[in-house]
Design an enzyme around this catalytic site. Structure first.
Site, mmCIF file in Angstrom:
data_model
loop_
_atom_site.group_PDB
_atom_site.id
_atom_site.type_symbol
_atom_site.label_atom_id
_atom_site.label_comp_id
_atom_site.label_asym_id
_atom_site.label_seq_id
_atom_site.Cartn_x
_atom_site.Cartn_y
_atom_site.Cartn_z
ATOM 1 C CB THR A 1 13.373 53.386 99.531
ATOM 2 O OG1 THR A 1 13.033 54.766 99.644
ATOM 3 C CG2 THR A 1 13.508 53.068 98.050
ATOM 4 C CB THR B 1 19.134 57.403 103.223
ATOM 5 O OG1 THR B 1 20.037 58.157 104.033
ATOM 6 C CG2 THR B 1 18.849 56.080 103.891
ATOM 7 N N GLY B 2 18.991 59.301 100.816
ATOM 8 C CA GLY B 2 19.198 60.629 100.233
ATOM 9 C C GLY B 2 19.001 60.604 98.729
ATOM 10 N NE ARG C 1 13.828 58.811 91.676
ATOM 11 C CZ ARG C 1 14.311 58.576 92.884
ATOM 12 N NH1 ARG C 1 13.709 57.706 93.680
ATOM 13 N NH2 ARG C 1 15.387 59.200 93.315
ATOM 14 C CB THR D 1 15.952 55.116 101.795
ATOM 15 O OG1 THR D 1 15.576 55.682 100.559
ATOM 16 C CG2 THR D 1 16.773 53.872 101.571
#
Ligand code: GLY
Length: 376
Positions: free
Chosen positions: A239, A272-273, A249, A221
């Site tokens: 992303t 992000t993450g 997903r 991302t």
């Protein structure tokens, strides 16, 4: 400083933006460099890759976005031009072309855009074959009465809008990494689901340690948000999502309120993450609501991280009882105050984020809620 405006450029920028009675904000020794109207200080913030990749050019994402925005271009167009650099750069394995593929080896991309001044938004999820999903998200915003188009139909929409559709967005590097992951995790060897889960996690950690996957990019991302001198706030997130994800997903990036939220009167936040942690808490929306209540971007970001931590389920806690994942937010308010916040930062892995303002593009350290590393 590449992005600083000289007096002539400023006059042009001011004219383009329709500025009338602007007042100086910052006077450096070299003379006034930036002006503002309506109490807004122009700034662009992004995840760290926003000041890392140039795709063979001479400017990063945040530098490009800031320069275009301060020359009078629409803020969202400027931000998208910035993230396009990363989407097209095969060296970033977390975004666009060359992003790490799903478990079947197919690159599936997510993106969202929000335009604060006109209260418009668009997004695509699980789109295949288009290197720049942020531009498709923008077309969803501009050409339809909807906010989100997904999967094969997102690709069909892109084709109808004239985007080039490619068979495969893998690069040699992303394909080799996927083949290595397949080799190490052959599910036939792990019929016991618990053992398989542990083996998968072990392989992920090993492949990060060996350099196959950038630990900061496992969830991938780039998020990029900006405000101009008029106080126009916009944002974009794009992303390839979680590396080796189950096909189909979708993470937080294309979901308004999760991977991105913009309120033109208040500010913008994006992430992000670990997308699932953010989806459960709609943390970008929460951050913007915090700023609406008067919180500084940093405090609003910390409030959201505390909420995520409090809502983390036991299977996602580490030995210390804290979240076993990282998640980061990039926040700007309408005045141009900004912050980058992260669940974890450590001496070993200090999380940094990208900023560009009149002082130029740079990386700054994100403020952590917790010290250490998620997996420890
Ligand atoms: N934050 C990106 C993802 O989880 O897909």
């Amino acid at each position: 400083m590449r992005s600083k405006l000289n007096r002539r450029e400023f006059v042009k920028a001011g004219t383009a933006a329709g500025l009338a009675a602007a007042a100086p904000v910052t006077a450096f020794a070299q003379g006034p460099t930036m002006m503002m109207q309506s109490g807004s200080r122009p700034v662009v913030v992004a995840s760290g890759n926003g000041q890392q990749y140039k795709n063979g050019g001479d400017k990063t994402c945040v530098e490009t976005a800031f320069e275009r925005m301060t020359k009078g271009e629409d803020v969202l167009d400027a931000l998208i031009a910035g993230v396009n650099i990363i989407e097209l750069d095969p060296a970033d394995t977390s975004v666009g072309y060359g992003g790490l593929p799903n478990a079947e080896g197919v690159v599936q991309l997510d993106s969202s855009v929000m335009h604060g001044p006109t209260k418009r938004a668009g997004a695509v999820a699980s789109i295949e074959g288009v290197r720049t999903p942020s531009l498709v998200a923008k077309r969803v915003m501009e050409e339809t009465d909807h906010h989100l188009i997904v999967g094969d139909d997102a690709q069909r929409f892109a084709r109808s809008m004239g985007f080039k559709i490619e068979e495969d967005l893998n690069t040699e590097r992303s394909r080799r990494a996927w083949l290595e992951w397949k080799r190490r995790t052959d599910p036939l060897h792990y019929l016991d689901p618990k053992k398989k889960q542990l083996a998968l996690r072990k392989v992920d950690l090993e492949m990060m340690a060996e350099g196959w996957v950038d630990p900061n990019h496992f969830y991938g991302t780039v998020n990029c948000n900006g405000v101009n001198a008029n106080g126009d706030v916009c944002g974009v997130t794009t992303t390839s999502g979680l590396a080796w994800k189950i096909p189909g997903r979708v993470g937080d990036s294309p979901i308004l309120g999760a991977g991105l939220y913009v309120d033109g009167e208040v500010g913008a936040a994006g992430s992000t993450g670990r997308g699932e942690a953010n989806l459960y808490n709609l943390a970008s929306f929460l951050i913007v609501e915090g700023m609406r209540r008067g919180l500084h971007p940093k405090d609003a970001g910390m409030e959201a991280l505390k909420r995520i931590k409090a809502n983390t389920v036991p299977r996602l806690l580490n030995r210390r009882g804290d979240p076993s994942f990282n998640v980061n937010f990039y926040v700007v308010n309408r005045k141009g105050e900004y912050a980058g916040v992260t669940m974890y930062s450590s001496e070993k892995n200090r999380v940094r984020y990208a900023v560009c303002d009149e002082k130029g593009g740079r990386l700054e350290f994100a403020d952590p809620l917790l010290q250490g590393d998620p997996a420890d």
